[in-house]
Design a protein around this motif. Structure first.
Motif, mmCIF file in Angstrom:
data_model
loop_
_atom_site.group_PDB
_atom_site.id
_atom_site.type_symbol
_atom_site.label_atom_id
_atom_site.label_comp_id
_atom_site.label_asym_id
_atom_site.label_seq_id
_atom_site.Cartn_x
_atom_site.Cartn_y
_atom_site.Cartn_z
ATOM 1 N N ILE A 148 -10.086 2.135 -7.618
ATOM 2 C CA ILE A 148 -8.912 1.726 -6.852
ATOM 3 C C ILE A 148 -9.409 1.033 -5.588
ATOM 4 C CG2 ILE A 148 -7.419 3.584 -7.692
ATOM 5 C CD1 ILE A 148 -7.945 5.055 -5.067
ATOM 6 N N TYR A 149 -8.489 0.360 -4.902
ATOM 7 C CA TYR A 149 -8.791 -0.246 -3.608
ATOM 8 C C TYR A 149 -8.121 0.593 -2.522
ATOM 9 C CZ TYR A 149 -10.704 -4.456 -5.774
ATOM 10 O OH TYR A 149 -11.491 -5.342 -6.478
ATOM 11 N N VAL A 169 0.850 -1.184 0.000
ATOM 12 C CA VAL A 169 0.000 0.000 0.000
ATOM 13 C C VAL A 169 0.887 1.236 0.000
ATOM 14 C CG1 VAL A 169 -1.880 -1.170 1.204
ATOM 15 C CG2 VAL A 169 -0.150 0.095 2.518
ATOM 16 N N ALA A 170 0.296 2.367 -0.377
ATOM 17 C CA ALA A 170 1.063 3.616 -0.422
ATOM 18 C C ALA A 170 0.109 4.791 -0.354
ATOM 19 C CB ALA A 170 1.900 3.690 -1.695
ATOM 20 N N ASN A 171 0.656 5.919 0.059
ATOM 21 C CA ASN A 171 -0.079 7.181 -0.050
ATOM 22 C C ASN A 171 0.112 7.728 -1.456
ATOM 23 O OD1 ASN A 171 1.052 7.510 3.157
ATOM 24 N ND2 ASN A 171 -1.122 7.827 2.770
ATOM 25 N N THR A 196 -1.327 -0.919 -4.224
ATOM 26 C CA THR A 196 -0.537 -0.532 -5.389
ATOM 27 C C THR A 196 -0.507 -1.582 -6.485
ATOM 28 O OG1 THR A 196 1.501 -1.418 -4.407
ATOM 29 C CG2 THR A 196 0.940 0.892 -3.936
ATOM 30 N N GLU A 197 -0.744 -2.864 -6.143
ATOM 31 C CA GLU A 197 -0.611 -3.923 -7.156
ATOM 32 C C GLU A 197 -1.470 -5.113 -6.770
ATOM 33 O OE1 GLU A 197 3.506 -5.601 -5.112
ATOM 34 O OE2 GLU A 197 3.559 -4.680 -7.096
ATOM 35 N N GLU A 201 -0.449 4.267 -12.841
ATOM 36 C CA GLU A 201 -1.522 3.795 -13.717
ATOM 37 C C GLU A 201 -1.858 2.330 -13.451
ATOM 38 O OE1 GLU A 201 -4.207 3.921 -17.130
ATOM 39 O OE2 GLU A 201 -3.437 5.347 -15.665
ATOM 40 N N SER A 202 -0.856 1.546 -13.099
ATOM 41 C CA SER A 202 -1.071 0.116 -12.845
ATOM 42 C C SER A 202 -1.877 -0.143 -11.578
ATOM 43 C CB SER A 202 0.276 -0.602 -12.753
ATOM 44 O OG SER A 202 1.060 -0.042 -11.703
ATOM 45 N N SER A 203 -2.032 0.865 -10.732
ATOM 46 C CA SER A 203 -2.786 0.704 -9.491
ATOM 47 C C SER A 203 -4.273 0.999 -9.670
ATOM 48 C CB SER A 203 -2.222 1.618 -8.403
ATOM 49 O OG SER A 203 -0.865 1.325 -8.138
#
Length: 377
Positions: free
Chosen positions: A317-318, A37-39, A355-356, A305-307
């Motif tokens: 997005i999640y 995960v990321a901000n 993120t993925e 973009e891949s997220s």
């Protein structure tokens, strides 16, 4: 026998109960699945319009023969750099040298005739004072002087023509640049208008492209809203050149031409940007992509973009909150060159997103979030 059965049954029940408890304990001990995960990244971005275009040399000169004769010398090599005034080709000059010599002799003769005619006029004018000669003789002498002066002018013009024609035998570069391969070999007979090579001046290059008139009007409005509108709303543009591997290099150019009229058949407007090319890295005729900045957005929220996923309801997005996954629809904006996509609605800067591995996660799932850097490697 009866007592033995009654003993076995309770023992079996106890065993099954112990097995069930063990399984429950094992289930409770299964660790939660880890997800990165990321901000989101927050930064200023520039909105751009992108259009295909091509490069054109600042000056393209077709080097042609301006006189006829045998081509006796080719002084260039294909792709060679030349300077203004360099001799590129020589057409056999002998005939034109002879014409020049003849013209010089004719001028000298005309000047000598004028000296004689002027001397005769002076004598006759002196004699006419004492009426020693007739008025007709005086008029004739004056006419001879005038004819000799006209003859000199004619001889001077013929000399100039001869000099010019001789100069045409030595074909010179009209500017600095690079030459293409020659189209005529030494020993061939050339005539006026025969093309010998092409000279490309490449100190500056033009990026030629067209833009829809409606997009131009819209971009002008966007620029005006930020107080930067003028007759050339984009000011500077990026010219993107790609090689065979897909890697790109960006050159900055300045918009120097915006057509005052749209093409009625296509609804587009011709535009041109000039790019400095001191190292001659850019070549005439190369296809490029033109990126036109027209608006800047402060503190834009971006994610890779891949997220971002896509389904029938649009982009999503999640988001992760309290270690639980939440499905969320988002509205997206511009895709940046580093493959980061702006999220215009649906995600805050302080929220976490997955993120993925979007296909392995589901809405409401409890996870073990692992924080990572926002920027893509």
């Amino acid at each position: 026998m009866k007592n033995k059965s009654s003993i076995i049954i309770p023992a079996a029940l106890i065993f099954l109960s112990m097995f069930s408890c063990a399984n429950d304990q094992e289930t409770k001990q299964v660790p939660l699945q880890k997800f990165s995960v990321a901000n989101p990244e927050v930064r200023d971005i520039v909105y751009r319009l992108e259009y295909p275009g091509y490069l054109q040399s600042e000056r393209i000169v077709e080097i042609i023969a301006r006189t006829e004769g045998f081509l006796i010398e080719n002084k260039i090599k294909p792709g060679q750099k030349v300077s203004e005034g360099d001799v590129l080709f020589i057409i056999e000059p002998k005939t034109y040298e002879d014409k020049l010599t003849t013209a010089e002799a004719a001028l000298a003769t005309a000047k000598s005739n004028l000296v004689f005619a002027q001397s005769s006029l002076d004598r006759i004018e002196e004699a006419a004072k004492s009426n020693a000669v007739s008025q007709i003789d005086l008029i004739q002498a004056q006419t001879n002087v005038d004819l000799c002066k006209s003859a000199i002018k004619t001889a001077e013009a013929q000399l100039s023509i001869a000099q010019t024609q001789l100069g045409y035998c030595y074909i010179k570069a009209p500017c600095n640049g690079r030459v293409s391969k020659s189209t005529v070999d030494e020993g061939n007979y050339v005539k006026p208008q025969t093309q010998l090579t092409t000279l490309y001046k490449e100190d500056n290059m033009y990026a030629i492209f067209t833009i829809e008139a409606s997009n131009l009007i819209w971009a002008q409005k966007q620029a005006k809203s930020q107080g930067s509108i003028n007759t050339k709303p984009f000011n500077t543009v990026d010219v993107i050149v790609a090689d065979v591997t897909g890697e790109t290099e960006i050159f900055q150019g300045e918009l120097d031409y915006l057509s005052p009229s749209a093409d009625l058949s296509t609804g587009t407007v011709d535009m041109r940007a000039v790019i400095k090319n001191p190292k001659n890295e850019l070549n005439n005729g190369v296809y490029v992509k033109i990126s036109l900045p027209y608006k800047e957005t402060k503190d834009a929220v971006l994610v890779p973009e891949s997220s971002i996923g896509s389904d029938q309801s649009g982009r999503y997005i999640y988001v992760v909150k309290d270690d639980t996954v939440r499905y969320r629809n988002v509205k997206v904006g511009q895709l940046e060159r580093d493959n980061m996509r702006e999220i215009t609605l649906g995600l805050q800067a302080d929220e976490l997103y997955i993120t993925e591995a979007l296909t392995r996660v589901r809405n409401g799932q409890a996870i073990n979030p692992v924080l990572e850097s926002t920027k893509q490697k």
